[in-house]
Design an enzyme around this catalytic site. Structure first.
Site, PDB file in Angstrom:
ATOM      1  N   GLY A  32       0.780  -1.234   0.000  1.00  0.00           N
ATOM      2  CA  GLY A  32       0.000   0.000   0.000  1.00  0.00           C
ATOM      3  C   GLY A  32       0.812   1.286   0.000  1.00  0.00           C
ATOM      4  O   GLY A  32       0.387   2.288   0.581  1.00  0.00           O
ATOM      5  N   CYS A 404     -16.589   1.296 -23.138  1.00  0.00           N
ATOM      6  CA  CYS A 404     -15.602   1.001 -24.178  1.00  0.00           C
ATOM      7  C   CYS A 404     -15.924  -0.304 -24.917  1.00  0.00           C
ATOM      8  O   CYS A 404     -16.803  -0.304 -25.763  1.00  0.00           O
ATOM      9  CB  CYS A 404     -14.197   1.028 -23.590  1.00  0.00           C
ATOM     10  SG  CYS A 404     -12.985   1.414 -24.874  1.00  0.00           S
ATOM     11  N   HIS A 535     -13.767   6.102 -21.254  1.00  0.00           N
ATOM     12  CA  HIS A 535     -13.695   5.503 -19.911  1.00  0.00           C
ATOM     13  C   HIS A 535     -14.070   6.528 -18.840  1.00  0.00           C
ATOM     14  O   HIS A 535     -13.202   7.224 -18.320  1.00  0.00           O
ATOM     15  CB  HIS A 535     -12.279   4.991 -19.640  1.00  0.00           C
ATOM     16  CG  HIS A 535     -11.939   3.786 -20.427  1.00  0.00           C
ATOM     17  ND1 HIS A 535     -12.222   2.509 -19.991  1.00  0.00           N
ATOM     18  CD2 HIS A 535     -11.370   3.650 -21.646  1.00  0.00           C
ATOM     19  CE1 HIS A 535     -11.825   1.637 -20.905  1.00  0.00           C
ATOM     20  NE2 HIS A 535     -11.302   2.305 -21.916  1.00  0.00           N
ATOM     21  N   GLU A 537     -14.745   6.070 -15.881  1.00  0.00           N
ATOM     22  CA  GLU A 537     -14.193   5.729 -14.562  1.00  0.00           C
ATOM     23  C   GLU A 537     -12.888   6.456 -14.266  1.00  0.00           C
ATOM     24  O   GLU A 537     -12.500   6.585 -13.118  1.00  0.00           O
ATOM     25  CB  GLU A 537     -14.012   4.213 -14.425  1.00  0.00           C
ATOM     26  CG  GLU A 537     -12.886   3.587 -15.247  1.00  0.00           C
ATOM     27  CD  GLU A 537     -13.299   3.179 -16.661  1.00  0.00           C
ATOM     28  OE1 GLU A 537     -14.259   3.773 -17.189  1.00  0.00           O
ATOM     29  OE2 GLU A 537     -12.649   2.275 -17.227  1.00  0.00           O
TER      30      GLU A 537
HETATM   31  N1  GLN Z   1     -10.722  -3.641 -27.516  1.00  0.00           N
HETATM   32  C1  GLN Z   1     -11.456  -2.450 -27.834  1.00  0.00           C
HETATM   33  C2  GLN Z   1     -10.630  -1.483 -28.665  1.00  0.00           C
HETATM   34  O1  GLN Z   1      -9.425  -1.569 -28.698  1.00  0.00           O
HETATM   35  C3  GLN Z   1     -11.966  -1.769 -26.575  1.00  0.00           C
HETATM   36  C4  GLN Z   1     -10.881  -1.239 -25.704  1.00  0.00           C
HETATM   37  C5  GLN Z   1     -11.303  -0.990 -24.277  1.00  0.00           C
HETATM   38  O2  GLN Z   1     -12.315  -1.478 -23.817  1.00  0.00           O
HETATM   39  N2  GLN Z   1     -10.515  -0.222 -23.554  1.00  0.00           N
HETATM   40  O3  GLN Z   1     -11.180  -0.626 -29.293  1.00  0.00           O
END
Ligand code: GLN
Length: 563
Positions: A32, A404, A535, A537
């Site tokens: 950690g 994604c 993304h 997140e």
């Molecule tokens: N494999 C997919 C791409 O390269 C999605 C990538 C991901 O989910 N980060 O476009």
């Protein structure tokens, strides 16, 4: 001659020089250090200091992009597209900040720059040496990060463990920085104290050796954070103080705890913020605001109403540890969004491989959950299972959030099962498909042909615009957004019209309308079916949960309430 200005000396000339805190590991890694570094930052930020953080990974990879997440944990992506260690995500989330590639370095990256400089004759004919020029480059990077963040304090986490062959040059850089600025550099050692089961008591010896190891590099720790499964007692504190040359009151007990968000508060209880200020000659800029942090997370612990979310992925057969490490940002984002709605998230990890055939009975397990999330991923493993899951949640109106790859697979599912484009696929999995609804980004084609895998995706923050009146727009409460990307493939522009010919809508696109960023189904068709190419997140933080996660949790709660 210029006349002397009568104005007073500007405040900046009186301000403190920047301060540097190195966080190093003793005995074993994985105890950690990243959370410790983030928590130190939190304590100092709460006192009003402008804090930035740097992660040093001693491996030769230039970045984390080429590393397997099951071995190394999540690859985190910054606004500027840098693919880096998951600790960078912890820093951003704990410090509520945005970092850049200057805040991340690896041995590979440092050597690459030094070699480039040598080729450009920047060393002006000198002999370029491992020891001197590599540490100097490390120091230059640390100073650059300080400058660009205008930081009062820079926290630098050196990956690995003291005594590792690979982090020696980084420790040498730290030592040199201390020589140059004796009053402005502090060293914190995060060390592990085992409690052997047969012995039953905590042993300090490995830490004593680790400190000696550190001493051999010319560095003396100012503070020891004693990581163990229990608290440190006085006897062991005194022993460590005596044999490690560290004042007993600067040896901080850091037992295992349930929530990483309790670490700053625990450190504060042992006075760590004041100790570090004392070592560095700093003073509070204002009364500590740590109470707000504590209240937020203490309150969250008391939420009893649960929201059950299934996360469907492929990495799940390697155990819990891998799980939480490969999806750390998704997990934390689900937590923040749930806390925002005053509920406790309960995550269920479903292995996509279990759903490889479309078996309604088996898939009906999904009805148990308030929402289903399909996160990002690569390659063919588990793909058919994820597609079947998406079909089931679409047909059964279970709230769905795709990220994604999750969005790409949702598009494939829709193409196959609603638009009857039989065999529709992504070229990533089936290069010969008749309906390549997901295809490689044109600029990526060339790179792949040349086997240029490093830095070879659409990476980092890009702007997108949202359709008026869409679920996405309602969630974000704005029409212009910027989100972080990491993908090689995208919705094939040649299929956009066909894909949008029924209910499926593209409600987020790149500003020029060419790249599809968000899909959704209208609320008359499905209560919450949303997926995004980026993304979200990577930008979710405790006090500002991501709008799409928040909307997903809100709809999951609606489903729960309707039962
Ligand atoms: N494999 C997919 C791409 O390269 C999605 C990538 C991901 O989910 N980060 O476009």
């Amino acid at each position: 001659m210029k006349t002397r200005s009568k104005t007073k000396t500007p405040a900046s000339s009186k301000t403190q020089p920047p301060k540097y805190i190195f966080v190093v590991g003793g005995v074993i890694s994985g105890v950690g250090k990243g959370i410790a570094a983030s928590s130190i930052g939190t304590l100092l930020k709460a006192r009003g200091h402008n804090v930035t953080a740097i992660k040093i990974d001693p491996y030769v990879n230039v970045d984390a992009g080429t590393m397997n997440p099951t071995e190394h944990g999540e690859v985190f992506v910054l606004d500027d597209g840098d693919e880096c260690d998951q600790d960078m995500g912890n820093y951003e989330r704990f410090l509520g900040t945005t970092l850049s590639r200057t805040n991340y370095m690896t041995t590979g990256r440092v050597y690459q720059t030094v070699i480039e400089k040598e080729r450009n004759f920047e060393y002006k004919g000198k002999c370029v040496q491992v020891c001197l020029h590599i540490p100097l480059e490390v120091i230059a990077r640390i100073k650059k990060a300080q400058k660009s963040a205008q930081a009062d304090v820079v926290i630098i986490e050196i990956g690995g463990t003291v005594g590792d062959y690979e982090n020696i040059l980084f420790l040498e850089a730290a030592r040199m920085l201390k020589i140059e600025n004796p009053n402005d550099v502090a060293f914190v050692m995060v060390s592990y104290l085992p409690v052997p089961s047969k012995v039953g008591e905590m042993k300090t010896k490995p830490t004593q050796h680790a400190v000696r190891n550190l001493n051999e590099t010319g560095i003396q720790p100012d503070v020891i954070l004693a990581r163990s499964n229990t608290s440190l007692d006085e006897k062991r504190k005194e022993k460590l103080a005596l044999f490690c040359n560290v004042r007993a009151d600067r040896i901080i007990s850091a037992p295992d705890i349930e929530s990483i968000y309790d670490v700053p508060t625990n450190f504060e209880r042992d006075n760590l913020g004041n100790i570090l200020q004392e070592v560095l000659g700093l003073q509070d800029k204002h009364a500590s605001t740590l109470r707000a942090w504590k209240t937020f997370f203490d309150t969250a612990k008391k939420y009893t109403k649960e929201v059950h979310i299934a996360v469907v992925g492929k990495y799940f057969d390697t155990g819990d540890f891998v799980l939480s490490d490969s999806y750390i940002s998704v997990i934390e984002s689900l937590k923040y969004a749930s806390y925002g709605r005053k509920v406790k998230p309960v995550l269920h990890w479903l292995n996509a491989k279990e759903f490889e055939v479309y078996d309604k009975k088996k898939l009906s397990v999904l009805k148990k959950y308030d929402g289903v999330l399909v996160p990002g991923g690569f390659g063919s493993q588990g793909v058919e299972g994820k597609i079947n899951v998406i079909r089931y949640v679409r047909e059964n109106k279970i709230p769905f959030f795709g990220i994604c790859y999750g969005m790409q697979l949702a598009v494939i599912e829709y193409a196959r099962n609603v638009l009857k484009l039989i065999g529709a696929h992504t070229r990533e999995v089936d290069p010969q498909t008749t309906y390549p609804v997901i295809d490689i980004l044109p600029e990526q084609k060339e790179k792949l042909a040349k086997k240029e895998y490093g830095n070879s995706m659409r990476l980092g923050a890009y702007k997108a615009v949202l359709k008026q009146g869409s679920l996405a727009e309602r969630a974000y409460k704005t029409r212009e957004i910027s989100e972080r990307h990491r993908h090689r493939y995208e919705v094939n522009p040649l299929f956009v019209e066909t894909l949008a010919s029924k209910d499926l809508q593209f409600t987020g696109t790149s500003p020029d309308g060419t790249l599809m960023e968000i899909i959704e189904l209208p609320k008359e068709v499905h209560p919450f079916f949303v997926a995004c190419q980026f993304h979200p997140e990577f930008k979710s933080q405790p006090f500002s949960p991501h709008p799409l996660f928040t909307a997903f949790i809100a709809h999951a709660l609606k489903k729960k309430a309707a039962l």
